[in-house]
Design a protein around this motif. Structure first.
Motif, short mmCIF file in Angstrom:
data_model
loop_
_atom_site.label_atom_id
_atom_site.label_comp_id
_atom_site.label_asym_id
_atom_site.label_seq_id
_atom_site.Cartn_x
_atom_site.Cartn_y
_atom_site.Cartn_z
N GLN A 1 45.77 25.86 46.16
CA GLN A 1 45.41 24.48 45.83
C GLN A 1 46.52 23.49 46.20
O GLN A 1 46.45 22.32 45.85
N GLY A 2 47.54 23.99 46.90
CA GLY A 2 48.63 23.11 47.29
C GLY A 2 49.52 22.68 46.14
O GLY A 2 50.18 21.65 46.20
N LEU A 3 49.58 23.48 45.07
CA LEU A 3 50.38 23.15 43.89
C LEU A 3 51.63 24.02 43.84
O LEU A 3 51.76 25.00 44.57
N GLY B 1 46.01 34.03 46.81
CA GLY B 1 44.62 33.60 46.80
C GLY B 1 44.19 32.96 45.50
O GLY B 1 43.40 32.02 45.50
N ALA B 2 44.72 33.46 44.39
CA ALA B 2 44.29 32.96 43.09
C ALA B 2 45.21 31.90 42.52
O ALA B 2 44.83 31.17 41.60
N GLY B 3 46.41 31.80 43.06
CA GLY B 3 47.42 30.94 42.45
C GLY B 3 47.45 29.54 43.00
O GLY B 3 46.54 29.07 43.68
N VAL C 1 50.80 40.55 46.08
CA VAL C 1 51.28 39.23 46.50
C VAL C 1 50.15 38.43 47.13
O VAL C 1 49.99 37.23 46.88
N ALA C 2 49.33 39.09 47.94
CA ALA C 2 48.19 38.41 48.56
C ALA C 2 47.21 37.91 47.51
O ALA C 2 46.64 36.82 47.65
N VAL D 1 51.99 39.69 37.75
CA VAL D 1 51.07 40.38 38.66
C VAL D 1 51.80 41.39 39.53
O VAL D 1 51.43 42.58 39.57
N VAL D 2 52.84 40.97 40.22
CA VAL D 2 53.46 41.87 41.21
C VAL D 2 54.23 43.01 40.56
O VAL D 2 54.44 44.06 41.19
#
Length: 277
Positions: A62-64, A56-58, A51-52, A74-75
């Motif tokens: 970027q505030g989206l 970080g990558a999602g 989840v972390a 991923v999870v």
């Protein structure tokens, strides 16, 4: 032969030695004559790490708006790792075993990514595998939408996966292995006089879970009650045969001989009481 579903949580499969102990518990049930399906969670701490990574990558970085479908991709991988490792361990012990992902069974879920609900579990593939003597090792927490995308069931979703599988294959019981040896009247870490219950009704367990008891996920108890699947809560931190008759059975109220007015006390650390005079 009767079918049995065994579910192991994150602390039960936290490292290779614990996975080997799980393998011995599974082997004991196979030796006892059961056709076994095993549902596993991700190794302890792995889901939080994944989840972390998505944070970080999602899009959150970027505030989206987040891409919930890719978040699930991923999870859900944590359970895939555990399923593969346990299947390998069982094979090394001489048992025929194979890992199954949610989409291979399939566990059909809606498209509410991150909190999906199970719509259907067609049993044909699993029943055929179990009838052939194979131990089916299933990645919990995950399903597949009708358009073929991975969907996760929310925190604690492996419990729900296990109950759904047990209902689909008409298992005699769904054993939920955790780091405690049953359901207690209250938290034994806080109250030394807490007693382990031999049986508790679905309704009582559901109320305790909704009020803060963390032994079982609320949705899994709801599903077990709806499908009349007996549950047993027991510890994975024992060797086969070490604690005969251990655990707590969660069942229909009619199966409990003598009814109790109060079965247990749940608590929450996240609430405060303010009195105004």
């Amino acid at each position: 032969m009767s079918r049995l579903v065994m579910k192991f949580g994150g602390t039960s499969v936290a490292d290779l030695e614990r996975i080997r102990r799980v393998g011995r518990l599974v082997a004991a049930e196979v030796a006892a004559g059961h056709q076994v399906a095993v549902v596993v969670s991700a190794m302890s701490g792995k889901t939080n790490e994944l989840v972390a990574w998505t944070d970080g990558a999602g899009a959150a970085a970027q505030g989206l708006e987040p891409s919930d479908d890719e978040y699930d991709v991923v999870v859900a991988s944590g359970e895939q790792v555990t399923a593969g490792l346990l299947a390998m361990t069982l094979r090394n012990m001489g048992l025929p075993a194979r890992s199954w992902m949610g989409w291979q069974i399939p566990i059909v879920a809606d498209d509410a990514h991150g909190r999906a609900r199970i719509d259907d579990v067609p049993p044909e593939n699993l029943v055929a595998a179990m009838d052939s003597g194979q131990v089916a090792v299933i990645a919990g927490f995950q399903g597949v939408t009708r358009d073929g995308r991975i969907a996760t069931l929310g925190r604690g979703g492996s419990d729900t996966s296990a109950v759904a599988i047990a209902a689909a294959v008409s298992a005699i019981r769904c054993d939920i292995y955790t780091d405690v040896d049953g359901v207690y009247t209250t938290d034994p870490r806080i109250e030394s006089k807490a007693r382990k219950l031999s049986k508790i009704s679905y309704e009582e367990m559901l109320e305790m879970a909704s009020l803060g008891a963390k032994v079982l996920q609320t949705r899994s108890v709801e599903l077990a009650m709806a499908k009349n699947v007996p549950l047993r809560v027991l510890s994975s931190f024992v060797e086969p045969g070490e604690a005969p008759g251990q655990g707590t059975i969660v069942c229909d109220e009619e199966e409990i001989m003598e009814k109790r007015i109060v079965s247990g006390v749940a608590y929450s650390r996240d609430e405060a009481k303010i009195t105004l005079y």
